[in-house]
Enzyme design. Structure first.
Site, PDB file in Angstrom:
ATOM      1  N   LYS A  13       0.899  -1.319   0.172  1.00 49.22           N
ATOM      2  CA  LYS A  13      -0.018  -0.165  -0.108  1.00 49.22           C
ATOM      3  C   LYS A  13       1.055   1.316  -0.160  1.00 49.22           C
ATOM      4  O   LYS A  13       0.546   2.136  -0.706  1.00 49.22           O
ATOM      5  CB  LYS A  13      -0.863   0.064   1.391  1.00 49.22           C
ATOM      6  CG  LYS A  13      -1.894  -1.191   1.392  1.00 49.22           C
ATOM      7  CD  LYS A  13      -2.428  -1.087   2.671  1.00 49.22           C
ATOM      8  CE  LYS A  13      -1.998  -1.119   3.912  1.00 49.22           C
ATOM      9  NZ  LYS A  13      -1.207  -2.125   4.190  1.00 49.22           N
ATOM     10  N   ARG A  88      -9.572   1.369   8.324  1.00 50.36           N
ATOM     11  CA  ARG A  88      -9.091   0.160   8.579  1.00 50.36           C
ATOM     12  C   ARG A  88     -10.241  -0.499   9.207  1.00 50.36           C
ATOM     13  O   ARG A  88      -9.901  -1.947   9.554  1.00 50.36           O
ATOM     14  CB  ARG A  88      -7.927   0.325   9.565  1.00 50.36           C
ATOM     15  CG  ARG A  88      -6.778  -0.437   8.975  1.00 50.36           C
ATOM     16  CD  ARG A  88      -5.547  -0.157  10.192  1.00 50.36           C
ATOM     17  NE  ARG A  88      -4.728  -1.032   9.874  1.00 50.36           N
ATOM     18  CZ  ARG A  88      -3.432  -0.694   9.329  1.00 50.36           C
ATOM     19  NH1 ARG A  88      -3.314   0.469   8.766  1.00 50.36           N
ATOM     20  NH2 ARG A  88      -2.376  -1.392   9.134  1.00 50.36           N
ATOM     21  N   ARG A 127      11.864  -5.708   4.914  1.00 50.18           N
ATOM     22  CA  ARG A 127      11.583  -4.459   4.589  1.00 50.18           C
ATOM     23  C   ARG A 127      12.495  -3.287   5.254  1.00 50.18           C
ATOM     24  O   ARG A 127      13.222  -3.552   6.558  1.00 50.18           O
ATOM     25  CB  ARG A 127      10.188  -3.942   5.035  1.00 50.18           C
ATOM     26  CG  ARG A 127       9.851  -2.387   5.036  1.00 50.18           C
ATOM     27  CD  ARG A 127       8.511  -2.117   5.286  1.00 50.18           C
ATOM     28  NE  ARG A 127       7.803  -2.743   6.372  1.00 50.18           N
ATOM     29  CZ  ARG A 127       6.453  -2.634   6.685  1.00 50.18           C
ATOM     30  NH1 ARG A 127       5.883  -2.014   5.289  1.00 50.18           N
ATOM     31  NH2 ARG A 127       6.016  -3.134   7.289  1.00 50.18           N
ATOM     32  N   ARG A 160      11.390  -1.784  11.179  1.00 51.72           N
ATOM     33  CA  ARG A 160      10.155  -1.381  11.792  1.00 51.72           C
ATOM     34  C   ARG A 160       9.602  -2.398  13.176  1.00 51.72           C
ATOM     35  O   ARG A 160      10.175  -3.568  12.969  1.00 51.72           O
ATOM     36  CB  ARG A 160       8.901  -1.597  11.045  1.00 51.72           C
ATOM     37  CG  ARG A 160       8.615   0.017  10.858  1.00 51.72           C
ATOM     38  CD  ARG A 160       7.473   0.188   9.615  1.00 51.72           C
ATOM     39  NE  ARG A 160       6.287  -0.362   9.978  1.00 51.72           N
ATOM     40  CZ  ARG A 160       5.136  -0.506   9.178  1.00 51.72           C
ATOM     41  NH1 ARG A 160       4.939   0.199   8.284  1.00 51.72           N
ATOM     42  NH2 ARG A 160       3.999  -1.356   9.785  1.00 51.72           N
ATOM     43  N   ARG A 171      -0.738  -9.123  13.184  1.00 52.01           N
ATOM     44  CA  ARG A 171      -1.225  -8.048  12.032  1.00 52.01           C
ATOM     45  C   ARG A 171      -2.119  -8.546  11.197  1.00 52.01           C
ATOM     46  O   ARG A 171      -3.091  -8.218  10.730  1.00 52.01           O
ATOM     47  CB  ARG A 171      -0.126  -7.091  11.507  1.00 52.01           C
ATOM     48  CG  ARG A 171       0.632  -6.255  12.657  1.00 52.01           C
ATOM     49  CD  ARG A 171       1.906  -5.846  12.096  1.00 52.01           C
ATOM     50  NE  ARG A 171       1.943  -5.002  11.028  1.00 52.01           N
ATOM     51  CZ  ARG A 171       2.795  -4.844  10.190  1.00 52.01           C
ATOM     52  NH1 ARG A 171       4.165  -5.323  10.618  1.00 52.01           N
ATOM     53  NH2 ARG A 171       3.057  -4.015   9.157  1.00 52.01           N
TER      54      ARG A 171
HETATM   55  P1  AP5 Z   1       4.932  -1.438   1.858  1.00 49.85           P
HETATM   56  O1  AP5 Z   1       4.692  -0.709   0.730  1.00 49.85           O
HETATM   57  O2  AP5 Z   1       5.744  -1.059   2.874  1.00 49.85           O
HETATM   58  O3  AP5 Z   1       3.427  -2.344   2.477  1.00 49.85           O
HETATM   59  P2  AP5 Z   1       2.346  -1.917   3.258  1.00 49.85           P
HETATM   60  O4  AP5 Z   1       1.088  -2.377   2.729  1.00 49.85           O
HETATM   61  O5  AP5 Z   1       2.270  -0.243   3.388  1.00 49.85           O
HETATM   62  O6  AP5 Z   1       2.416  -2.396   4.695  1.00 49.85           O
HETATM   63  P3  AP5 Z   1       2.527  -1.940   5.956  1.00 49.85           P
HETATM   64  O7  AP5 Z   1       3.343  -3.014   6.979  1.00 49.85           O
HETATM   65  O8  AP5 Z   1       2.863  -0.470   6.149  1.00 49.85           O
HETATM   66  O9  AP5 Z   1       1.080  -2.094   6.271  1.00 49.85           O
HETATM   67  P4  AP5 Z   1       0.257  -2.054   7.593  1.00 49.85           P
HETATM   68  O10 AP5 Z   1      -0.934  -1.868   7.314  1.00 49.85           O
HETATM   69  O11 AP5 Z   1       0.483  -3.284   8.386  1.00 49.85           O
HETATM   70  O12 AP5 Z   1       0.951  -0.864   8.696  1.00 49.85           O
HETATM   71  P5  AP5 Z   1       0.780   0.707   8.964  1.00 49.85           P
HETATM   72  O13 AP5 Z   1       2.005   1.388   8.930  1.00 49.85           O
HETATM   73  O14 AP5 Z   1      -0.436   1.168   7.827  1.00 49.85           O
HETATM   74  O15 AP5 Z   1       5.493  -3.070   1.373  1.00 49.85           O
HETATM   75  C1  AP5 Z   1       6.078  -3.992   2.244  1.00 49.85           C
HETATM   76  C2  AP5 Z   1       7.369  -4.559   1.728  1.00 49.85           C
HETATM   77  O16 AP5 Z   1       7.242  -5.165   0.575  1.00 49.85           O
HETATM   78  C3  AP5 Z   1       8.452  -3.498   1.593  1.00 49.85           C
HETATM   79  O17 AP5 Z   1       9.622  -3.842   1.980  1.00 49.85           O
HETATM   80  C4  AP5 Z   1       8.303  -3.291   0.318  1.00 49.85           C
HETATM   81  O18 AP5 Z   1       9.618  -2.605  -0.555  1.00 49.85           O
HETATM   82  C5  AP5 Z   1       7.985  -4.667  -0.531  1.00 49.85           C
HETATM   83  N1  AP5 Z   1       7.314  -4.609  -1.610  1.00 49.85           N
HETATM   84  C6  AP5 Z   1       6.194  -3.731  -1.811  1.00 49.85           C
HETATM   85  N2  AP5 Z   1       5.502  -3.819  -3.020  1.00 49.85           N
HETATM   86  C7  AP5 Z   1       6.163  -5.030  -3.663  1.00 49.85           C
HETATM   87  C8  AP5 Z   1       5.929  -5.819  -4.656  1.00 49.85           C
HETATM   88  N3  AP5 Z   1       5.144  -5.550  -5.709  1.00 49.85           N
HETATM   89  N4  AP5 Z   1       6.816  -7.043  -4.721  1.00 49.85           N
HETATM   90  C9  AP5 Z   1       7.854  -7.280  -3.867  1.00 49.85           C
HETATM   91  N5  AP5 Z   1       8.052  -6.549  -2.794  1.00 49.85           N
HETATM   92  C10 AP5 Z   1       7.202  -5.426  -2.458  1.00 49.85           C
HETATM   93  O19 AP5 Z   1      -0.001   0.368  10.505  1.00 49.85           O
HETATM   94  C11 AP5 Z   1       1.054   0.210  11.414  1.00 49.85           C
HETATM   95  C12 AP5 Z   1       0.287   0.130  12.628  1.00 49.85           C
HETATM   96  O20 AP5 Z   1      -0.746   1.247  13.093  1.00 49.85           O
HETATM   97  C13 AP5 Z   1      -1.061  -0.920  12.609  1.00 49.85           C
HETATM   98  O21 AP5 Z   1      -0.666  -2.347  12.882  1.00 49.85           O
HETATM   99  C14 AP5 Z   1      -2.026  -0.258  13.574  1.00 49.85           C
HETATM  100  O22 AP5 Z   1      -1.672  -0.568  15.001  1.00 49.85           O
HETATM  101  C15 AP5 Z   1      -1.675   1.282  13.485  1.00 49.85           C
HETATM  102  N6  AP5 Z   1      -2.594   1.744  12.625  1.00 49.85           N
HETATM  103  C16 AP5 Z   1      -2.378   2.400  11.441  1.00 49.85           C
HETATM  104  N7  AP5 Z   1      -3.501   2.873  10.870  1.00 49.85           N
HETATM  105  C17 AP5 Z   1      -4.455   2.485  11.655  1.00 49.85           C
HETATM  106  C18 AP5 Z   1      -5.861   2.735  11.676  1.00 49.85           C
HETATM  107  N8  AP5 Z   1      -6.518   3.389  10.527  1.00 49.85           N
HETATM  108  N9  AP5 Z   1      -6.720   2.252  12.844  1.00 49.85           N
HETATM  109  C19 AP5 Z   1      -6.234   1.795  13.768  1.00 49.85           C
HETATM  110  N10 AP5 Z   1      -4.822   1.611  13.833  1.00 49.85           N
HETATM  111  C20 AP5 Z   1      -3.930   1.861  12.901  1.00 49.85           C
HETATM  112 MG    MG Z   2       2.713   0.932   4.959  1.00 52.41          MG
END
Ligand code: AP5
Ligand code: MG
Ligand code: ZN
Length: 214
Positions: A13, A88, A127, A160, A171
């Site tokens: 994402k 989410r 990552r 992270r 997660r």
């Molecule tokens: P990346 O682009 O980083 O993936 P992502 O989908 O952004 O993954 P996240 O881990 O950031 O998502 P998340 O939803 O768990 O975390 P968030 O920060 O939102 O890609 C991942 C890896 O794969 C990278 O190394 C990248 O280079 C590689 N990659 C990407 N595309 C690829 C491809 N096509 N092929 C190969 N490799 C690839 O949330 C973190 C925490 O915050 C949550 O757990 C929660 O506690 C809290 N939080 C955040 N938002 C909310 C909300 N709205 N409500 C409640 N809690 C929340």
């Molecule tokens: Mg992310």
């Protein structure tokens, strides 16, 4: 342009949202990045969020909604945004729909970056994230030119806290229970688009651009 990115943790994402935002000149808004920035600065919000994030659980809706509504009120949101990691939960999605509706506005698309669970752990363990600009890389799939240094801003990369395999598992559970229902929610709204997130980063982006420009 107002877009929501859906998908499991690690689906890509953030990687895609950054590119979409750059191409179309709208802000990339990641609630995860905002929580992490707050934590880095030691704010009360950051410290509250950390408790949940480190356990692989979602931060409570009330805290998240307060934060995001404040973000929407900023000037740079006038022409739209790419939302990454918000909404989410169903209550978050409903709150967003209502906030938009109150301004006679609506989302254009919800784009689901579809990646099966078995690919996720692999991605997370490699990552590397930039603390300064939120850039995201992968030691194998999306390496930086210089190891440990962000290609986008020269910042230092870090691993992270929540990317440990046992936390990633939690997660994924939270994703399936609380976030996956949004796929049906947006399907019912008629704005769901799905892309195959197991493809190369560039191919996924191409597919998204094709949707946005159809
Ligand atoms: P990346 O682009 O980083 O993936 P992502 O989908 O952004 O993954 P996240 O881990 O950031 O998502 P998340 O939803 O768990 O975390 P968030 O920060 O939102 O890609 C991942 C890896 O794969 C990278 O190394 C990248 O280079 C590689 N990659 C990407 N595309 C690829 C491809 N096509 N092929 C190969 N490799 C690839 O949330 C973190 C925490 O915050 C949550 O757990 C929660 O506690 C809290 N939080 C955040 N938002 C909310 C909300 N709205 N409500 C409640 N809690 C929340
Ligand atoms: Mg992310
Ligand atoms: Zn950076």
């Amino acid at each position: 342009m107002k877009i929501v990115m859906l998908g499991a943790p690690g689906a890509g994402k953030g990687t895609q949202a950054k590119q979409i935002a750059a191409k179309y000149g709208v802000p990339h808004i990641s609630t995860g990045d905002i929580f992490r920035a707050n934590l880095k600065e030691g704010t009360e919000l950051g410290l509250k969020a950390k408790v949940y994030m480190d356990q692989g659980q979602l931060v409570p809706d009330s805290l998240t909604l307060e934060l995001i509504m404040d973000r929407f009120s900023k000037d740079d949101c006038r022409n739209g945004y790419v939302l990454d990691g918000f909404p989410r939960t169903i209550p978050q999605a409903e709150a967003l729909t209502k906030a938009l509706k109150d301004n006679n506005d609506r989302l254009d698309y919800a784009i689901d970056v579809d990646v099966p669970d078995e690919n996720i752990i692999n991605r997370m363990s490699g990552r590397r994230a930039c603390a300064k600009c939120g850039g995201t890389f992968h030691i194998k799939y999306n390496p930086t030119k210089v190891e440990g240094i962000c290609d986008l801003c020269g910042g230092e990369l870090y691993i992270r806290n929540d990317d440990k395999p046992e936390i990633v598992q939690k997660r994924l559970v939270a994703y399936h229970e609380q976030t996956q229902p949004l796929i049906d929610y947006y399907r019912n709204e008629g704005i769901l688009k799905t892309v195959d997130g197991t493809q190369d980063v560039d191919k996924v982006f191409e597919d998204i651009v094709a949707i946005l420009e159809a």
